[in-house]
Write an enzyme that holds these catalytic residues in place. Structure first.
Site, PDB file in Angstrom:
ATOM      1  N   ASN A 295      25.491  13.470  -8.406  1.00 22.95           N
ATOM      2  CA  ASN A 295      24.108  12.958  -8.377  1.00 22.95           C
ATOM      3  C   ASN A 295      23.140  14.021  -7.846  1.00 22.95           C
ATOM      4  O   ASN A 295      23.486  14.819  -6.969  1.00 22.95           O
ATOM      5  CB  ASN A 295      23.990  11.651  -7.581  1.00 22.95           C
ATOM      6  CG  ASN A 295      24.537  11.729  -6.171  1.00 22.95           C
ATOM      7  OD1 ASN A 295      25.484  12.457  -5.894  1.00 22.95           O
ATOM      8  ND2 ASN A 295      23.937  10.976  -5.264  1.00 22.95           N
TER       9      ASN A 295
ATOM     10  N   GLU B 212      19.271  14.072  -6.453  1.00 16.81           N
ATOM     11  CA  GLU B 212      18.126  13.243  -6.043  1.00 16.81           C
ATOM     12  C   GLU B 212      16.821  14.038  -6.106  1.00 16.81           C
ATOM     13  O   GLU B 212      16.827  15.262  -6.302  1.00 16.81           O
ATOM     14  CB  GLU B 212      18.373  12.707  -4.626  1.00 16.81           C
ATOM     15  CG  GLU B 212      19.598  11.816  -4.588  1.00 16.81           C
ATOM     16  CD  GLU B 212      19.796  11.083  -3.274  1.00 16.81           C
ATOM     17  OE1 GLU B 212      19.207  11.486  -2.249  1.00 16.81           O
ATOM     18  OE2 GLU B 212      20.562  10.102  -3.284  1.00 16.81           O
TER      19      GLU B 212
ATOM     20  N   CYS C 137      21.957   9.991 -11.573  1.00 18.27           N
ATOM     21  CA  CYS C 137      23.281   9.659 -11.045  1.00 18.27           C
ATOM     22  C   CYS C 137      24.347  10.626 -11.571  1.00 18.27           C
ATOM     23  O   CYS C 137      24.176  11.269 -12.623  1.00 18.27           O
ATOM     24  CB  CYS C 137      23.695   8.255 -11.463  1.00 18.27           C
ATOM     25  SG  CYS C 137      22.685   6.949 -10.774  1.00 18.27           S
TER      26      CYS C 137
ATOM     27  N   GLU D  55      27.199   9.929 -12.980  1.00 23.74           N
ATOM     28  CA  GLU D  55      27.757   9.533 -14.282  1.00 23.74           C
ATOM     29  C   GLU D  55      26.907  10.078 -15.430  1.00 23.74           C
ATOM     30  O   GLU D  55      27.421  10.581 -16.428  1.00 23.74           O
ATOM     31  CB  GLU D  55      27.815   8.004 -14.409  1.00 23.74           C
ATOM     32  CG  GLU D  55      28.723   7.324 -13.407  1.00 23.74           C
ATOM     33  CD  GLU D  55      28.002   6.916 -12.127  1.00 23.74           C
ATOM     34  OE1 GLU D  55      27.158   7.692 -11.641  1.00 23.74           O
ATOM     35  OE2 GLU D  55      28.306   5.825 -11.613  1.00 23.74           O
TER      36      GLU D  55
ATOM     37  N   CYS E  99      25.570   2.105 -11.828  1.00 22.66           N
ATOM     38  CA  CYS E  99      24.328   1.321 -11.980  1.00 22.66           C
ATOM     39  C   CYS E  99      24.136   0.937 -13.444  1.00 22.66           C
ATOM     40  O   CYS E  99      24.764   1.491 -14.353  1.00 22.66           O
ATOM     41  CB  CYS E  99      23.137   2.101 -11.439  1.00 22.66           C
ATOM     42  SG  CYS E  99      22.565   3.412 -12.533  1.00 22.66           S
TER      43      CYS E  99
HETATM   44  N1  THU Z   1      24.439   6.943  -7.549  1.00 24.10           N
HETATM   45  C1  THU Z   1      25.271   7.579  -8.439  1.00 24.10           C
HETATM   46  O1  THU Z   1      25.208   8.802  -8.595  1.00 24.10           O
HETATM   47  N2  THU Z   1      26.175   6.829  -9.112  1.00 24.10           N
HETATM   48  C2  THU Z   1      26.422   5.517  -8.890  1.00 24.10           C
HETATM   49  O2  THU Z   1      27.335   4.963  -9.466  1.00 24.10           O
HETATM   50  C3  THU Z   1      25.568   4.768  -7.948  1.00 24.10           C
HETATM   51  C4  THU Z   1      24.430   5.515  -7.366  1.00 24.10           C
HETATM   52  C5  THU Z   1      23.535   7.767  -6.737  1.00 24.10           C
HETATM   53  C6  THU Z   1      22.076   7.697  -7.027  1.00 24.10           C
HETATM   54  C7  THU Z   1      21.481   8.106  -5.692  1.00 24.10           C
HETATM   55  O3  THU Z   1      21.462   9.515  -5.603  1.00 24.10           O
HETATM   56  C8  THU Z   1      22.481   7.596  -4.679  1.00 24.10           C
HETATM   57  O4  THU Z   1      23.677   7.376  -5.379  1.00 24.10           O
HETATM   58  C9  THU Z   1      22.045   6.326  -3.967  1.00 24.10           C
HETATM   59  O5  THU Z   1      21.653   5.367  -4.873  1.00 24.10           O
END
Ligand code: THU
Length: 138
Positions: free
Chosen positions: A51, A53, A62, A64, A93
């Protein structure tokens, strides 16, 4: 452990390990929730992502989606399994499930893994049973 996607198969732990290594590249200064993902084609090609941000929260991508977009940009298709790793058992998500639906069969195996060793296996269609679909024009 399994949640209706079957149990883990040979090679699954290798994919989890790659996702865990890629997780170290997560950029998560706001949530501190670090996620790694690795997706494998039926031909055995593996692509991974973590991920990333952003200070403008909605621009966060994310793990995935980073993994699958990178695979698609490398010309890969025919995905068989994706592994997702976080501190706890991650739940992909809705946005990521919709993106996976674009490129994967409903039978795609989704391995959810915690850094501590917990495992759960599901099918994409179980996680997103009625995805949005649009007729393709090309
Ligand atoms: N996030 C993911 O990368 N994958 C998931 O399956 C759930 C959420 C990340 C997005 C964000 O950077 C952090 O987790 C918190 O939501």
């Amino acid at each position: 452990m399994s949640s209706n996607g079957g149990t883990t198969s040979p090679g699954d732990e290798d994919l989890v390990r790659i996702a865990s290594l890629t997780r170290q590249r997560a950029y998560a200064p706001y949530s501190q929730y670090r996620v790694g993902a690795a997706i494998r084609t039926r031909r055995g090609k593996v692509t991974a992502g973590a991920n990333v941000e952003n200070a403008s929260y909605g621009l966060t991508v994310c793990a995935e989606r980073n993994a699958v977009f990178q695979a698609v940009n490398a010309g890969e298709k025919g995905f068989e399994v994706i592994a997702v790793v976080a501190d706890d058992l991650p739940r992909p998500c809705g946005a990521c499930l919709q993106v996976l639906t674009e490129f994967c069969e409903p039978e795609l195996r989704v391995i959810l893994a915690s850094a501590a060793g917990a495992r759960e296996v599901a099918r994409l269609a179980d996680l997103l049973p009625r995805p949005f679909k649009l007729e393709q024009r090309d």
